[in-house]
Design a protein around this motif. Structure first.
Motif, short mmCIF file in Angstrom:
data_model
loop_
_atom_site.label_atom_id
_atom_site.label_comp_id
_atom_site.label_asym_id
_atom_site.label_seq_id
_atom_site.Cartn_x
_atom_site.Cartn_y
_atom_site.Cartn_z
N MET A 217 11.63 -1.86 -2.29
CA MET A 217 10.64 -2.92 -2.46
C MET A 217 9.91 -2.85 -3.80
N CYS A 218 9.95 -1.69 -4.46
CA CYS A 218 9.28 -1.52 -5.76
C CYS A 218 10.33 -1.26 -6.84
N ASP B 53 0.80 -1.23 0.00
CA ASP B 53 0.00 0.00 0.00
C ASP B 53 0.83 1.28 0.00
N CYS B 54 2.12 1.17 0.23
CA CYS B 54 3.00 2.34 0.37
C CYS B 54 3.01 3.19 -0.91
N ALA B 55 2.98 4.50 -0.73
CA ALA B 55 3.05 5.43 -1.87
C ALA B 55 4.02 6.58 -1.58
N LEU B 56 5.08 6.30 -0.81
CA LEU B 56 6.02 7.34 -0.42
C LEU B 56 6.92 7.82 -1.55
N ARG C 263 8.15 8.22 -8.00
CA ARG C 263 8.36 7.51 -9.27
C ARG C 263 8.02 6.02 -9.18
N MET C 264 7.59 5.57 -8.02
CA MET C 264 7.20 4.17 -7.86
C MET C 264 5.77 4.02 -7.38
N GLU C 265 5.00 5.10 -7.32
CA GLU C 265 3.68 5.02 -6.71
C GLU C 265 2.69 4.15 -7.47
N ARG C 266 2.90 3.89 -8.74
CA ARG C 266 2.00 3.02 -9.49
C ARG C 266 2.51 1.58 -9.50
N ASN C 267 3.64 1.35 -8.88
CA ASN C 267 4.19 -0.01 -8.76
C ASN C 267 3.76 -0.58 -7.42
N ASN D 199 13.05 5.26 2.50
CA ASN D 199 11.61 5.02 2.63
C ASN D 199 11.29 3.55 2.85
N CYS D 200 12.11 2.66 2.30
CA CYS D 200 11.88 1.21 2.45
C CYS D 200 12.61 0.61 3.64
N SER D 201 13.44 1.39 4.31
CA SER D 201 14.30 0.82 5.36
C SER D 201 13.51 0.23 6.52
N ASP D 202 12.37 0.80 6.86
CA ASP D 202 11.57 0.22 7.95
C ASP D 202 11.04 -1.15 7.56
N TYR D 203 10.67 -1.34 6.29
CA TYR D 203 10.19 -2.65 5.83
C TYR D 203 11.31 -3.68 5.91
N LEU D 204 12.49 -3.29 5.45
CA LEU D 204 13.63 -4.20 5.49
C LEU D 204 14.00 -4.54 6.93
#
Length: 175
Positions: free
Chosen positions: A96-97, A22-25, A28-32, A116-121
């Motif tokens: 992640m995207c 659901d992430c949209a941070l 350039r990856m918001e549609r991925n 932006n992805c570091s918390d997920y990792l």
């Protein structure tokens, strides 16, 4: 709090995967959508592989990390030489995207995208609690540094296991 059982571990991971999806941070990856789910591997794995980002012809399409493109082919060829099997590990990425350039080609993730992805990792590593984290390329190593600083240098420390946050990090070049 850390999950105490396998059921809690899978519930936590399912929630994490949904948040990443659901992430949209990153503009350039918001549609991925994030490549995060059951096709990443086993949560009971002792080895977590961290790549750069999903490739547009690879995991961004197949949903299976390091599968379907040239990097995936190389990855599959190299695994037996390391005595590893895909089904015995968990595979994720610094981003992640799939980051794309202005022409729609694969691009390296930017520092802000990795951040932006570091918390997920970090959560993936906390949920799985592997013995080893294998970074595939500089961007993957950079992603660990965002989570917690280290002094690992790819060109100097390639293939050397170094302690970091209670795990052994083995930096390798990207396949």
């Amino acid at each position: 709090p850390m999950p105490q059982s396998t059921v809690e571990q899978y519930m936590w991971f399912s929630s994490l995967a949904q948040r990443a999806y659901d992430c949209a941070l990153c503009p350039r990856m918001e549609r991925n959508s994030a490549v995060m789910g059951p096709l990443n591997g086993r949560l009971e794995s002792r080895v977590v592989m961290v790549g750069e980002a999903p490739g547009r012809f690879g995991s961004a399409t197949t949903r299976v990390p390091f599968h379907g493109d040239r990097s995936g082919e190389n990855f599959e060829k190299l695994l037996p030489h390391a005595g590893l099997r895909r089904e015995d590990m968990f595979i994720t990425n610094a981003a992640m995207c799939n980051p794309k350039d202005e022409k729609g080609r694969n691009d390296r993730p930017r520092v802000s995208e990795i951040r932006n992805c570091s918390d997920y990792l970090r959560e993936v590593l906390d949920v799985i609690q592997p013995l080893y984290v294998v970074t595939l390329g500089q961007k993957a190593l950079d992603a660990l540094h965002v989570i917690e600083p280290h002094r690992i240098v790819l060109k100097d420390d390639v293939a050397k296991a170094t302690e970091w946050r209670g795990v052994r990090v083995v930096p390798l070049y990207h396949p």
